[in-house]
Design a protein around this motif. Structure first.
Motif, PDB file in Angstrom:
ATOM      1  N   SER A   9       0.854  -1.175   0.000  1.00  0.00           N
ATOM      2  CA  SER A   9       0.000   0.000   0.000  1.00  0.00           C
ATOM      3  C   SER A   9       0.899   1.237   0.000  1.00  0.00           C
ATOM      4  CB  SER A   9      -0.912  -0.034   1.227  1.00  0.00           C
ATOM      5  OG  SER A   9      -1.828   1.027   1.193  1.00  0.00           O
ATOM      6  N   TRP A  10       0.324   2.397   0.225  1.00  0.00           N
ATOM      7  CA  TRP A  10       1.091   3.641   0.208  1.00  0.00           C
ATOM      8  C   TRP A  10       2.159   3.593   1.303  1.00  0.00           C
ATOM      9  CZ3 TRP A  10      -2.408   2.976  -3.021  1.00  0.00           C
ATOM     10  CH2 TRP A  10      -2.912   3.960  -3.864  1.00  0.00           C
ATOM     11  N   PHE A  11       3.352   4.138   1.001  1.00  0.00           N
ATOM     12  CA  PHE A  11       4.462   4.137   1.954  1.00  0.00           C
ATOM     13  C   PHE A  11       4.224   5.158   3.074  1.00  0.00           C
ATOM     14  CE2 PHE A  11       7.963   2.897  -1.359  1.00  0.00           C
ATOM     15  CZ  PHE A  11       7.248   1.755  -1.660  1.00  0.00           C
ATOM     16  N   MET A  12       4.460   4.762   4.309  1.00  0.00           N
ATOM     17  CA  MET A  12       4.446   5.719   5.420  1.00  0.00           C
ATOM     18  C   MET A  12       5.520   6.787   5.216  1.00  0.00           C
ATOM     19  SD  MET A  12       3.980   3.259   8.747  1.00  0.00           S
ATOM     20  CE  MET A  12       2.526   2.206   8.952  1.00  0.00           C
ATOM     21  N   GLN A  13       6.615   6.407   4.571  1.00  0.00           N
ATOM     22  CA  GLN A  13       7.724   7.352   4.364  1.00  0.00           C
ATOM     23  C   GLN A  13       7.358   8.508   3.431  1.00  0.00           C
ATOM     24  OE1 GLN A  13       8.140   4.140   4.925  1.00  0.00           O
ATOM     25  NE2 GLN A  13       9.743   4.072   6.468  1.00  0.00           N
ATOM     26  N   ASN A  14       6.182   8.442   2.793  1.00  0.00           N
ATOM     27  CA  ASN A  14       5.733   9.585   1.990  1.00  0.00           C
ATOM     28  C   ASN A  14       5.589  10.842   2.834  1.00  0.00           C
ATOM     29  OD1 ASN A  14       5.586   7.891  -0.199  1.00  0.00           O
ATOM     30  ND2 ASN A  14       3.362   7.856  -0.327  1.00  0.00           N
ATOM     31  N   PHE A  15       5.434  10.654   4.158  1.00  0.00           N
ATOM     32  CA  PHE A  15       5.235  11.798   5.046  1.00  0.00           C
ATOM     33  C   PHE A  15       6.513  12.218   5.760  1.00  0.00           C
ATOM     34  CE2 PHE A  15       1.327   9.286   4.776  1.00  0.00           C
ATOM     35  CZ  PHE A  15       0.472  10.229   4.240  1.00  0.00           C
ATOM     36  N   THR A  16       7.616  11.502   5.518  1.00  0.00           N
ATOM     37  CA  THR A  16       8.842  11.798   6.255  1.00  0.00           C
ATOM     38  C   THR A  16      10.058  11.997   5.362  1.00  0.00           C
ATOM     39  OG1 THR A  16       9.454   9.451   6.508  1.00  0.00           O
ATOM     40  CG2 THR A  16       8.011  10.401   8.192  1.00  0.00           C
ATOM     41  N   LEU A  65       6.160  14.730  -2.000  1.00  0.00           N
ATOM     42  CA  LEU A  65       5.439  16.008  -1.982  1.00  0.00           C
ATOM     43  C   LEU A  65       4.707  16.229  -0.671  1.00  0.00           C
ATOM     44  CD1 LEU A  65       3.937  16.028  -5.602  1.00  0.00           C
ATOM     45  CD2 LEU A  65       5.883  17.342  -4.745  1.00  0.00           C
ATOM     46  N   HIS A  66       4.135  15.152  -0.101  1.00  0.00           N
ATOM     47  CA  HIS A  66       3.431  15.297   1.182  1.00  0.00           C
ATOM     48  C   HIS A  66       4.403  15.747   2.275  1.00  0.00           C
ATOM     49  CE1 HIS A  66      -0.244  13.880  -0.411  1.00  0.00           C
ATOM     50  NE2 HIS A  66      -0.025  12.584  -0.327  1.00  0.00           N
ATOM     51  N   ALA A  67       5.581  15.124   2.319  1.00  0.00           N
ATOM     52  CA  ALA A  67       6.546  15.476   3.359  1.00  0.00           C
ATOM     53  C   ALA A  67       6.993  16.924   3.224  1.00  0.00           C
ATOM     54  CB  ALA A  67       7.745  14.535   3.283  1.00  0.00           C
ATOM     55  N   THR A  68       7.227  17.353   1.996  1.00  0.00           N
ATOM     56  CA  THR A  68       7.640  18.734   1.771  1.00  0.00           C
ATOM     57  C   THR A  68       6.559  19.711   2.204  1.00  0.00           C
ATOM     58  OG1 THR A  68       9.032  18.071  -0.090  1.00  0.00           O
ATOM     59  CG2 THR A  68       8.388  20.384   0.020  1.00  0.00           C
ATOM     60  N   SER A  69       5.307  19.396   1.848  1.00  0.00           N
ATOM     61  CA  SER A  69       4.189  20.265   2.217  1.00  0.00           C
ATOM     62  C   SER A  69       3.992  20.312   3.728  1.00  0.00           C
ATOM     63  CB  SER A  69       2.914  19.773   1.527  1.00  0.00           C
ATOM     64  OG  SER A  69       1.817  20.608   1.830  1.00  0.00           O
ATOM     65  N   ILE A  70       4.198  19.187   4.387  1.00  0.00           N
ATOM     66  CA  ILE A  70       4.084  19.153   5.849  1.00  0.00           C
ATOM     67  C   ILE A  70       5.126  20.074   6.471  1.00  0.00           C
ATOM     68  CG2 ILE A  70       4.506  17.693   7.880  1.00  0.00           C
ATOM     69  CD1 ILE A  70       3.200  15.385   6.261  1.00  0.00           C
ATOM     70  N   ARG A  71       6.362  19.979   5.983  1.00  0.00           N
ATOM     71  CA  ARG A  71       7.437  20.769   6.571  1.00  0.00           C
ATOM     72  C   ARG A  71       7.284  22.258   6.296  1.00  0.00           C
ATOM     73  NH1 ARG A  71      10.673  16.137   5.056  1.00  0.00           N
ATOM     74  NH2 ARG A  71      11.042  17.047   3.000  1.00  0.00           N
ATOM     75  N   THR A  72       6.820  22.614   5.094  1.00  0.00           N
ATOM     76  CA  THR A  72       6.800  24.027   4.707  1.00  0.00           C
ATOM     77  C   THR A  72       5.489  24.730   5.024  1.00  0.00           C
ATOM     78  OG1 THR A  72       6.090  23.465   2.451  1.00  0.00           O
ATOM     79  CG2 THR A  72       8.465  23.621   2.874  1.00  0.00           C
ATOM     80  N   GLU A  73       4.368  23.961   5.028  1.00  0.00           N
ATOM     81  CA  GLU A  73       3.067  24.601   5.206  1.00  0.00           C
ATOM     82  C   GLU A  73       2.218  24.006   6.318  1.00  0.00           C
ATOM     83  OE1 GLU A  73       1.215  25.733   1.149  1.00  0.00           O
ATOM     84  OE2 GLU A  73       2.270  23.830   0.796  1.00  0.00           O
ATOM     85  N   GLY A  74       2.629  22.845   6.829  1.00  0.00           N
ATOM     86  CA  GLY A  74       1.782  22.182   7.823  1.00  0.00           C
ATOM     87  C   GLY A  74       0.511  21.627   7.213  1.00  0.00           C
ATOM     88  N   ARG A  86      -9.682   5.784   3.464  1.00  0.00           N
ATOM     89  CA  ARG A  86      -8.611   5.271   4.323  1.00  0.00           C
ATOM     90  C   ARG A  86      -7.641   4.388   3.532  1.00  0.00           C
ATOM     91  NH1 ARG A  86     -10.863   2.690   9.674  1.00  0.00           N
ATOM     92  NH2 ARG A  86     -11.759   1.226   8.160  1.00  0.00           N
ATOM     93  N   VAL A  87      -6.396   4.363   4.022  1.00  0.00           N
ATOM     94  CA  VAL A  87      -5.318   3.622   3.378  1.00  0.00           C
ATOM     95  C   VAL A  87      -4.573   2.816   4.440  1.00  0.00           C
ATOM     96  CG1 VAL A  87      -3.140   3.834   2.097  1.00  0.00           C
ATOM     97  CG2 VAL A  87      -5.029   5.412   1.603  1.00  0.00           C
ATOM     98  N   GLY A  88      -4.184   1.597   4.095  1.00  0.00           N
ATOM     99  CA  GLY A  88      -3.383   0.778   5.015  1.00  0.00           C
ATOM    100  C   GLY A  88      -1.907   1.096   4.873  1.00  0.00           C
ATOM    101  N   PHE A  89      -1.516   2.327   5.149  1.00  0.00           N
ATOM    102  CA  PHE A  89      -0.133   2.765   4.971  1.00  0.00           C
ATOM    103  C   PHE A  89       0.842   1.757   5.582  1.00  0.00           C
ATOM    104  CE2 PHE A  89      -2.600   6.726   4.930  1.00  0.00           C
ATOM    105  CZ  PHE A  89      -2.133   7.307   3.765  1.00  0.00           C
ATOM    106  N   VAL A  90       1.960   1.509   4.865  1.00  0.00           N
ATOM    107  CA  VAL A  90       2.917   0.490   5.297  1.00  0.00           C
ATOM    108  C   VAL A  90       4.320   1.087   5.402  1.00  0.00           C
ATOM    109  CG1 VAL A  90       3.297  -0.319   2.925  1.00  0.00           C
ATOM    110  CG2 VAL A  90       3.758  -1.864   4.848  1.00  0.00           C
ATOM    111  N   ASP A  91       5.052   0.646   6.415  1.00  0.00           N
ATOM    112  CA  ASP A  91       6.424   1.088   6.647  1.00  0.00           C
ATOM    113  C   ASP A  91       7.345   0.425   5.625  1.00  0.00           C
ATOM    114  OD1 ASP A  91       8.990   1.620   7.669  1.00  0.00           O
ATOM    115  OD2 ASP A  91       8.373   1.340   9.751  1.00  0.00           O
ATOM    116  N   ALA A  92       8.185   1.200   4.959  1.00  0.00           N
ATOM    117  CA  ALA A  92       9.110   0.646   3.965  1.00  0.00           C
ATOM    118  C   ALA A  92      10.071  -0.366   4.586  1.00  0.00           C
ATOM    119  CB  ALA A  92       9.891   1.768   3.295  1.00  0.00           C
ATOM    120  N   ASP A  93      10.362  -0.243   5.875  1.00  0.00           N
ATOM    121  CA  ASP A  93      11.188  -1.242   6.549  1.00  0.00           C
ATOM    122  C   ASP A  93      10.509  -2.606   6.528  1.00  0.00           C
ATOM    123  OD1 ASP A  93      13.159   0.590   7.095  1.00  0.00           O
ATOM    124  OD2 ASP A  93      12.623   0.862   9.193  1.00  0.00           O
TER     125      ASP A  93
END
Length: 290
Positions: free
Chosen positions: A140-147, A151-160, A170-177
């Protein structure tokens, strides 16, 4: 629960890891070498990765393929990123790999792409025809997309802010590890899975849930801002080709319609331990807002 094939895979040959500097490739190479399995890290710049032997490899330069495959008996296949028709370059390489003595292939696909579907779905369909030992990982979608650098991670850091066209889906986000851990098991256990595996985290979360977790753990306010499909498509099109932007916005729309609202036990079954949670990831990577 005991992991499938736990303690197996002794005496295996070298694993070629394509995309070895990427999100799952780097983790897979590192976990292979940490477990004592010889690995070759393939990339366009032949960069060393956690003890793996570096080798230059370019999907679009067949002249780099023979050296990468020399002495290899299994391969972790990460198709070229952004190619809408990767089968055109991946399938000839896989046939050459099989002829060179590679016995097992593990392909990275996606939960949103079924066998025979578009893009990597065509590689998925051909894999069991080429190899007797195989697996297709469909995370599923990577949890690392937010870290990371997403684009999500960048937007979180710059704009919240997190902007999506996913609504309350809903998405079953998964850790790349965890993806890498499954890849290592699929590559090294005595018996290959010989199937496709949908990989998720332990719970399905909306983007509102994601924003709440980040806010609670980091203390930095983060909000989800829902967009329409058209707004999302047009926003993405300022940063990438229009066709790719439309595809990504369409994936958000599918999430809004419930396409990714599921949780599987594949990580537990293959690794013998539960999949990691998103909250645990954020606690581990508090620097995501740095």
């Amino acid at each position: 629960m005991t992991a499938i094939g736990a303690g197996s895979g002794s005496g295996i040959g070298t694993t070629l890891v394509t995309g070895a500097t990427g999100t799952t490739g780097s983790r897979t190479a590192a976990q292979l070498t940490a477990a004592g399995h010889p690995a070759r890290a393939a990339g366009r710049k032949a960069a060393p990765v956690a003890g793996a032997e570096p080798v230059r490899f370019d999907w679009y330069d067949p002249g780099t393929h023979a050296a990468a495959l020399d002495g290899v008996d299994r391969v972790y296949v990460i198709p070229p990123v952004g190619d809408p028709a990767p089968a055109a370059v991946v399938l000839p390489f896989l046939r050459r790999a099989r002829a060179a003595g590679v016995r097992r292939a593990v392909l990275l696909s996606a939960s949103s792409i079924p066998e025979g579907g578009p893009a990597v779905g065509q590689v998925h369909r051909a894999l069991p025809v080429i190899f007797d030992e195989w697996a297709v990982l469909r995370p599923s979608w990577f949890m690392q997309n937010f870290t990371g650098d997403h684009l999500h991670a960048t937007s979180i850091r710059t704009e919240g802010l997190i902007r999506t066209a996913a609504g309350t889906g809903r998405v079953g986000f998964v850790d790349a590890d965890d993806i890498a851990a499954v890849a290592v098991q699929a590559l090294t256990e005595d018996r290959a899975p010989d199937t496709d595996l949908v990989l998720t985290g332990p719970e399905a979360l909306s983007y509102d849930d994601i924003a709440t977790v980040i806010t609670e753990v980091t203390g930095h306010p983060v909000a989800h801002r829902p967009l329409s499909y058209e707004e999302m498509r047009d926003r993405l099109a300022t940063q990438m080709p229009e066709e790719f932007a439309a595809m990504l916005a369409g994936m958000d729309r599918a999430v809004a319609e419930g396409a990714e609202d599921r949780v599987t036990d594949s990580v537990q079954r293959l690794t013998g331990r539960p999949a990691g949670s998103f909250r645990a990831l954020v606690e581990r990577e508090l620097r995501l807002l740095g």
